[in-house]
Design an enzyme around this catalytic site. Structure first.
Site, PDB file in Angstrom:
ATOM      1  N   SER A   1     -15.678  18.515  19.432  1.00  0.00           N
ATOM      2  CA  SER A   1     -16.356  17.219  19.470  1.00  0.00           C
ATOM      3  C   SER A   1     -15.555  16.222  18.629  1.00  0.00           C
ATOM      4  O   SER A   1     -14.440  16.490  18.227  1.00  0.00           O
ATOM      5  CB  SER A   1     -17.761  17.417  18.908  1.00  0.00           C
ATOM      6  OG  SER A   1     -18.441  16.207  18.940  1.00  0.00           O
TER       7      SER A   1
ATOM      8  N   TYR B   1       0.844  -1.189   0.000  1.00  0.00           N
ATOM      9  CA  TYR B   1       0.000   0.000   0.000  1.00  0.00           C
ATOM     10  C   TYR B   1       0.876   1.234   0.000  1.00  0.00           C
ATOM     11  O   TYR B   1       1.841   1.327   0.755  1.00  0.00           O
ATOM     12  CB  TYR B   1      -0.936  -0.023   1.211  1.00  0.00           C
ATOM     13  CG  TYR B   1      -1.993  -1.087   1.068  1.00  0.00           C
ATOM     14  CD1 TYR B   1      -3.025  -0.933   0.147  1.00  0.00           C
ATOM     15  CD2 TYR B   1      -1.920  -2.270   1.785  1.00  0.00           C
ATOM     16  CE1 TYR B   1      -3.981  -1.924  -0.027  1.00  0.00           C
ATOM     17  CE2 TYR B   1      -2.869  -3.277   1.618  1.00  0.00           C
ATOM     18  CZ  TYR B   1      -3.901  -3.094   0.713  1.00  0.00           C
ATOM     19  OH  TYR B   1      -4.836  -4.071   0.525  1.00  0.00           O
TER      20      TYR B   1
ATOM     21  N   GLU C   1     -10.252   2.274   3.680  1.00  0.00           N
ATOM     22  CA  GLU C   1     -10.430   1.260   2.636  1.00  0.00           C
ATOM     23  C   GLU C   1      -9.259   1.325   1.657  1.00  0.00           C
ATOM     24  O   GLU C   1      -9.395   1.700   0.503  1.00  0.00           O
ATOM     25  CB  GLU C   1     -11.784   1.481   1.948  1.00  0.00           C
ATOM     26  CG  GLU C   1     -12.933   1.381   2.955  1.00  0.00           C
ATOM     27  CD  GLU C   1     -14.278   1.910   2.434  1.00  0.00           C
ATOM     28  OE1 GLU C   1     -14.385   2.200   1.228  1.00  0.00           O
ATOM     29  OE2 GLU C   1     -15.216   2.031   3.249  1.00  0.00           O
TER      30      GLU C   1
ATOM     31  N   GLU D   1     -17.888  -2.458  -4.000  1.00  0.00           N
ATOM     32  CA  GLU D   1     -17.216  -2.894  -2.764  1.00  0.00           C
ATOM     33  C   GLU D   1     -16.260  -4.024  -3.137  1.00  0.00           C
ATOM     34  O   GLU D   1     -16.689  -5.100  -3.534  1.00  0.00           O
ATOM     35  CB  GLU D   1     -18.235  -3.398  -1.734  1.00  0.00           C
ATOM     36  CG  GLU D   1     -19.284  -2.375  -1.319  1.00  0.00           C
ATOM     37  CD  GLU D   1     -18.778  -1.378  -0.282  1.00  0.00           C
ATOM     38  OE1 GLU D   1     -17.618  -1.503   0.168  1.00  0.00           O
ATOM     39  OE2 GLU D   1     -19.551  -0.465   0.066  1.00  0.00           O
TER      40      GLU D   1
ATOM     41  N   HIS E   1     -14.944   1.215  -3.269  1.00  0.00           N
ATOM     42  CA  HIS E   1     -14.829   1.045  -1.815  1.00  0.00           C
ATOM     43  C   HIS E   1     -14.386  -0.385  -1.500  1.00  0.00           C
ATOM     44  O   HIS E   1     -14.229  -1.216  -2.368  1.00  0.00           O
ATOM     45  CB  HIS E   1     -16.196   1.284  -1.148  1.00  0.00           C
ATOM     46  CG  HIS E   1     -16.714   2.678  -1.262  1.00  0.00           C
ATOM     47  ND1 HIS E   1     -16.947   3.469  -0.168  1.00  0.00           N
ATOM     48  CD2 HIS E   1     -17.061   3.430  -2.341  1.00  0.00           C
ATOM     49  CE1 HIS E   1     -17.402   4.656  -0.564  1.00  0.00           C
ATOM     50  NE2 HIS E   1     -17.487   4.652  -1.883  1.00  0.00           N
TER      51      HIS E   1
ATOM     52  N   HIS F   1     -13.402   6.806   1.478  1.00  0.00           N
ATOM     53  CA  HIS F   1     -13.351   6.326   2.863  1.00  0.00           C
ATOM     54  C   HIS F   1     -11.909   5.940   3.201  1.00  0.00           C
ATOM     55  O   HIS F   1     -11.326   5.055   2.577  1.00  0.00           O
ATOM     56  CB  HIS F   1     -14.288   5.123   3.062  1.00  0.00           C
ATOM     57  CG  HIS F   1     -15.717   5.520   3.182  1.00  0.00           C
ATOM     58  ND1 HIS F   1     -16.754   4.735   2.734  1.00  0.00           N
ATOM     59  CD2 HIS F   1     -16.280   6.648   3.710  1.00  0.00           C
ATOM     60  CE1 HIS F   1     -17.901   5.365   2.986  1.00  0.00           C
ATOM     61  NE2 HIS F   1     -17.638   6.514   3.567  1.00  0.00           N
TER      62      HIS F   1
HETATM   63 ZN   LIG Z   1     -16.614   2.854   1.837  1.00  0.00          ZN
END
Ligand SMILES: [Zn+2]
Length: 440
Positions: free
Chosen positions: A261, A133, A204, A397, A322, A201
């Site tokens: 927060s 990666y 991922e 996905e 994703h 995201h």
């Molecule tokens: Zn995702």
């Protein structure tokens, strides 16, 4: 998610043996996960209860299909979540007792770089890594390399993230053969285009890894007489991605500062398409929608560029990549009412499924987004379908089905990318002869 079985025994033993030396041995980006557990309940009666816990920010649901749901619970939330499940008469089993230890002992080593990648140095990266990666820096080295060296590539920054990183767009121009040129000249059609988004995201990692190899594939192997301009954003959420390397391996959102927060907005719930449906108003939730539609610089610049391009040309296909689950999703996510061209999307989706399976036997299934675990609106796919009117829109996905989940071993990068480009090539071949949806 991560499978239990005999691993549970191994992990339990490791917990006992290493508990004293725990913080020092855990890499920094796993330390936020110390004391986090993975639980599982039957999905049949659990959906509504889990959904409330997700929107309130108490759990992080890790898989969205099948007969059970696995989810992550932080130590501080364990009593509250257990109580809620008990009240709802739901029994849960603990699949992983300590996520930090589990990832360190079982998954970390296979994902870690271990200097196996020879394609990138500390200052350059001429080809994307197939077996490691890449850091964000390495990704940028590669993008600048092709931007400077390949006449078919136009590399542009669409703007900056919250923390000032570039959102890069790679435009791959078609090879204008006489045949394609003639087709464009005489058909009075708009130029045709494909848009591919990766890395929205943060955790991922296989998504940008595959997306980068798709760029390499389209430049080097893809049959070059296709009439498409291809636009690829390999890293839509650079801040979150960097954060998974430095601070928290399972970070999903961007890095918006929510004023004291919990940080971050789920960028795939921030698009201006039924914004708020299937998303949370709570900053601590993993599906926090943000203060307003397109409040985030990342989604804002992506949507503006897609809108600008869509006014000039015709997007035949919009794909958001994703992991995990091995599912090809088609819109809508905000309603189960069918979107325009649903039958077309299913037909071409099946072409993808068949070709992807032919490579290594990996089985992808196809489902409607809203037909899964819960409604999910404010995502790239619904927005492209509704606001751009794109005919073929999907969220893909990638691998796997839960054994490794977000920490898919790096030795699966090339094989995953190969099945995706084989599926995509066949899908694009099937779309190419069609008339574009929007003539001039
Ligand atoms: Zn995702």
């Amino acid at each position: 998610m991560w499978y239990m079985g005999h691993w549970l025994v191994v992990v339990a033993a490791v917990v006992v043996a290493t508990v004293a030396a725990l913080p020092a041995n855990i890499p920094e980006n796993l330390q936020p996960l110390i004391g986090h557990q993975v639980w599982e309940v039957s999905s049949e009666r659990g959906e509504a209860v889990l959904w409330n816990l997700v929107t309130e920010g108490h759990i992080d649901v890790l898989d969205h299909s099948g007969t059970t749901r696995k989810f992550r619970v932080a130590g501080k939330d364990a009593d509250k979540v257990a109580g809620t499940l008990r009240t709802a008469n739901l029994t849960h089993s603990v699949i992983i007792r300590d996520l930090a230890l589990f990832l360190k002992e079982e998954e970390g080593p296979v994902e870690r770089r271990a200097d196996i990648s020879r394609s990138c140095t500390t200052t350059s990266c001429p080809v994307p890594s197939k077996d490691a990666y890449m850091t964000f820096k390495e990704i940028e080295y590669y993008l600048k390399h092709i931007g400077n060296n390949n006449p078919r590539v136009e590399l542009r920054s669409l703007g900056k993230s919250h923390e000032g990183r570039d959102i890069w767009l790679v435009h791959i121009k078609p090879v204008t053969s006489k045949r394609v040129g003639a087709r464009i000249a005489f058909s009075h059609m708009r130029k045709r285009a494909i848009w591919i988004e990766g890395g929205i995201h943060a955790r991922e990692r296989i998504s940008p890894a595959v997306t980068l190899l798709l760029i390499d594939h389209f430049l080097n192997d893809f049959p070059q007489d296709k009439p498409f301009d291809i636009y690829i954003v390999p890293m839509a959420n650079p801040d979150g991605y960097v954060y998974t390397w430095t601070n928290d391996r399972l970070w999903r959102k961007n890095r918006r500062n929510n004023a004291g927060s919990c940080e971050g907005v789920d960028l795939n719930r921030n698009w201006d398409a039924h914004w708020g449906v299937g998303a949370s108003t709570q900053t601590c939730s993993e599906v926090y929608r943000g203060p307003s539609p397109f409040s985030e610089p990342e989604t804002k610049v992506l949507s503006e560029e897609m809108t600008r391009l869509n006014n000039q040309l015709n997007f035949d296909l919009v794909l958001s990549i994703h992991n995990y689950g091995q599912v090809l999703l088609y819109p809508y996510g905000w309603t189960t009412n069918p979107a325009p061209h649903t039958e077309d999307m299913k037909k071409k989706g099946n072409v993808f499924l068949k070709a992807a399976k032919a490579h290594a036997g990996t089985v992808y299934t196809m489902v409607n987004t809203a037909g899964g675990f819960y409604y999910a609106a404010g995502a790239t796919d619904d927005w492209a379908k509704e606001k751009l009117g794109t005919r073929y829109v999907y969220t893909l996905e990638l691998r796997d089905k839960g054994r490794y989940g977000f920490t898919l071993p790096a030795n699966q990068i090339l094989s995953t990318a190969t099945e995706v480009w084989q599926g995509l090539d066949m899908m694009i071949n099937a779309i190419a002869p069609e008339k574009t949806a929007r003539p001039n």
